[in-house]
Design a protein around this motif. Structure first.
Motif, PDB file in Angstrom:
ATOM      1  N   GLY A  17     -66.843  58.479  30.243  1.00  0.00           N
ATOM      2  CA  GLY A  17     -66.753  59.842  30.943  1.00  0.00           C
ATOM      3  C   GLY A  17     -67.756  60.215  31.679  1.00  0.00           C
ATOM      4  O   GLY A  17     -69.005  59.848  31.482  1.00  0.00           O
ATOM      5  N   ALA A  18     -67.635  60.875  32.762  1.00  0.00           N
ATOM      6  CA  ALA A  18     -68.717  61.238  33.635  1.00  0.00           C
ATOM      7  C   ALA A  18     -69.619  62.359  32.796  1.00  0.00           C
ATOM      8  O   ALA A  18     -69.415  63.095  32.036  1.00  0.00           O
ATOM      9  CB  ALA A  18     -68.410  62.029  34.855  1.00  0.00           C
ATOM     10  N   SER A  19     -71.031  62.389  32.947  1.00  0.00           N
ATOM     11  CA  SER A  19     -72.091  63.231  32.564  1.00  0.00           C
ATOM     12  C   SER A  19     -72.094  64.582  33.102  1.00  0.00           C
ATOM     13  O   SER A  19     -73.020  64.956  33.386  1.00  0.00           O
ATOM     14  CB  SER A  19     -73.344  62.627  32.319  1.00  0.00           C
ATOM     15  OG  SER A  19     -73.425  61.386  31.461  1.00  0.00           O
ATOM     16  N   LEU A  20     -70.679  65.026  33.539  1.00  0.00           N
ATOM     17  CA  LEU A  20     -70.550  66.254  34.260  1.00  0.00           C
ATOM     18  C   LEU A  20     -69.963  67.148  33.201  1.00  0.00           C
ATOM     19  O   LEU A  20     -69.169  67.001  32.330  1.00  0.00           O
ATOM     20  CB  LEU A  20     -69.698  66.068  35.370  1.00  0.00           C
ATOM     21  CG  LEU A  20     -70.588  65.154  36.753  1.00  0.00           C
ATOM     22  CD1 LEU A  20     -69.401  64.842  37.858  1.00  0.00           C
ATOM     23  CD2 LEU A  20     -71.804  65.999  36.990  1.00  0.00           C
ATOM     24  N   LEU A  21     -70.367  68.681  33.844  1.00  0.00           N
ATOM     25  CA  LEU A  21     -69.708  69.562  32.822  1.00  0.00           C
ATOM     26  C   LEU A  21     -68.579  70.484  33.845  1.00  0.00           C
ATOM     27  O   LEU A  21     -68.430  71.469  33.579  1.00  0.00           O
ATOM     28  CB  LEU A  21     -70.728  70.530  32.491  1.00  0.00           C
ATOM     29  CG  LEU A  21     -71.834  69.947  31.459  1.00  0.00           C
ATOM     30  CD1 LEU A  21     -72.827  70.797  30.971  1.00  0.00           C
ATOM     31  CD2 LEU A  21     -71.021  69.500  30.178  1.00  0.00           C
ATOM     32  N   ASP A  22     -68.437  69.688  34.828  1.00  0.00           N
ATOM     33  CA  ASP A  22     -67.677  70.343  35.792  1.00  0.00           C
ATOM     34  C   ASP A  22     -66.203  69.588  35.769  1.00  0.00           C
ATOM     35  O   ASP A  22     -66.215  68.475  35.550  1.00  0.00           O
ATOM     36  CB  ASP A  22     -68.040  70.233  37.401  1.00  0.00           C
ATOM     37  CG  ASP A  22     -69.558  71.073  37.446  1.00  0.00           C
ATOM     38  OD1 ASP A  22     -69.673  72.031  37.407  1.00  0.00           O
ATOM     39  OD2 ASP A  22     -70.499  70.196  37.455  1.00  0.00           O
ATOM     40  N   GLY A  23     -65.210  70.295  36.368  1.00  0.00           N
ATOM     41  CA  GLY A  23     -63.623  69.615  36.633  1.00  0.00           C
ATOM     42  C   GLY A  23     -63.084  69.264  35.275  1.00  0.00           C
ATOM     43  O   GLY A  23     -63.067  70.184  34.492  1.00  0.00           O
ATOM     44  N   THR A  24     -62.255  68.441  35.171  1.00  0.00           N
ATOM     45  CA  THR A  24     -61.237  68.173  34.133  1.00  0.00           C
ATOM     46  C   THR A  24     -61.517  66.841  33.317  1.00  0.00           C
ATOM     47  O   THR A  24     -60.987  66.382  32.485  1.00  0.00           O
ATOM     48  CB  THR A  24     -59.791  68.323  34.573  1.00  0.00           C
ATOM     49  OG1 THR A  24     -59.723  67.031  35.649  1.00  0.00           O
ATOM     50  CG2 THR A  24     -59.561  69.320  35.371  1.00  0.00           C
ATOM     51  N   GLY A  25     -63.054  66.221  33.317  1.00  0.00           N
ATOM     52  CA  GLY A  25     -63.349  65.053  32.755  1.00  0.00           C
ATOM     53  C   GLY A  25     -63.289  65.593  31.077  1.00  0.00           C
ATOM     54  O   GLY A  25     -63.549  66.636  30.798  1.00  0.00           O
ATOM     55  N   THR A  26     -63.769  64.239  30.340  1.00  0.00           N
ATOM     56  CA  THR A  26     -63.735  64.590  29.015  1.00  0.00           C
ATOM     57  C   THR A  26     -64.647  65.420  28.489  1.00  0.00           C
ATOM     58  O   THR A  26     -64.665  66.469  27.595  1.00  0.00           O
ATOM     59  CB  THR A  26     -64.063  63.074  28.486  1.00  0.00           C
ATOM     60  OG1 THR A  26     -63.203  62.080  28.849  1.00  0.00           O
ATOM     61  CG2 THR A  26     -64.181  63.292  27.012  1.00  0.00           C
ATOM     62  N   TYR A  27     -65.984  65.420  29.071  1.00  0.00           N
ATOM     63  CA  TYR A  27     -66.828  66.415  28.520  1.00  0.00           C
ATOM     64  C   TYR A  27     -66.907  67.887  29.256  1.00  0.00           C
ATOM     65  O   TYR A  27     -67.178  68.618  28.405  1.00  0.00           O
ATOM     66  CB  TYR A  27     -68.336  65.868  28.820  1.00  0.00           C
ATOM     67  CG  TYR A  27     -68.472  64.473  28.349  1.00  0.00           C
ATOM     68  CD1 TYR A  27     -68.651  64.540  26.748  1.00  0.00           C
ATOM     69  CD2 TYR A  27     -68.443  63.355  28.735  1.00  0.00           C
ATOM     70  CE1 TYR A  27     -68.928  63.452  25.921  1.00  0.00           C
ATOM     71  CE2 TYR A  27     -68.541  62.012  28.058  1.00  0.00           C
ATOM     72  CZ  TYR A  27     -68.737  62.112  26.676  1.00  0.00           C
ATOM     73  OH  TYR A  27     -68.961  60.821  26.138  1.00  0.00           O
ATOM     74  N   ALA A  28     -66.174  67.895  30.430  1.00  0.00           N
ATOM     75  CA  ALA A  28     -66.029  69.152  30.798  1.00  0.00           C
ATOM     76  C   ALA A  28     -64.974  69.985  29.969  1.00  0.00           C
ATOM     77  O   ALA A  28     -65.053  71.152  29.645  1.00  0.00           O
ATOM     78  CB  ALA A  28     -65.361  69.205  32.258  1.00  0.00           C
TER      79      ALA A  28
END
Length: 92
Positions: free
Chosen positions: A72-83
């Motif tokens: 998963g992308a290392s982002l806290l935006d959008g609908t990814g796992t970590y967000a």
């Protein structure tokens, strides 16, 4: 100090984040817990030029801390796992 925590309906807001904050995730959807457990922790790095919120963490499939999209992308935006699975923000 706890900065924010989800009530289970939406992740904590990124507006309160400061670089260096600890971001805790409940990324193991198989454990049956909505917000009670932290199974992944990262350090918030801040926003990039495009306004995306990045964090640094260690991954099961990578060698040490990384920003890669492995798991998963290392982002806290959008609908990814970590967000989606961010549940608590702490500041030391």
């Amino acid at each position: 100090m706890r900065i924010d925590r989800t009530d289970g309906t939406a992740p904590p807001t990124t507006a309160l984040l400061q670089p260096g904050d600890l971001v805790l995730f409940n990324a193991d959807s198989g454990d049956g817990q909505q917000t009670a457990t932290a199974d992944h922790v990262g350090i918030y790095l801040g926003e990039d030029a495009a306004g995306k919120h990045h964090f640094l963490s260690s991954r099961k499939v990578g060698n040490g801390p990384n920003l890669a999209d492995l798991g998963g992308a290392s982002l806290l935006d959008g609908t990814g796992t970590y967000a989606r699975t961010l549940h608590t923000v702490h500041r030391i």
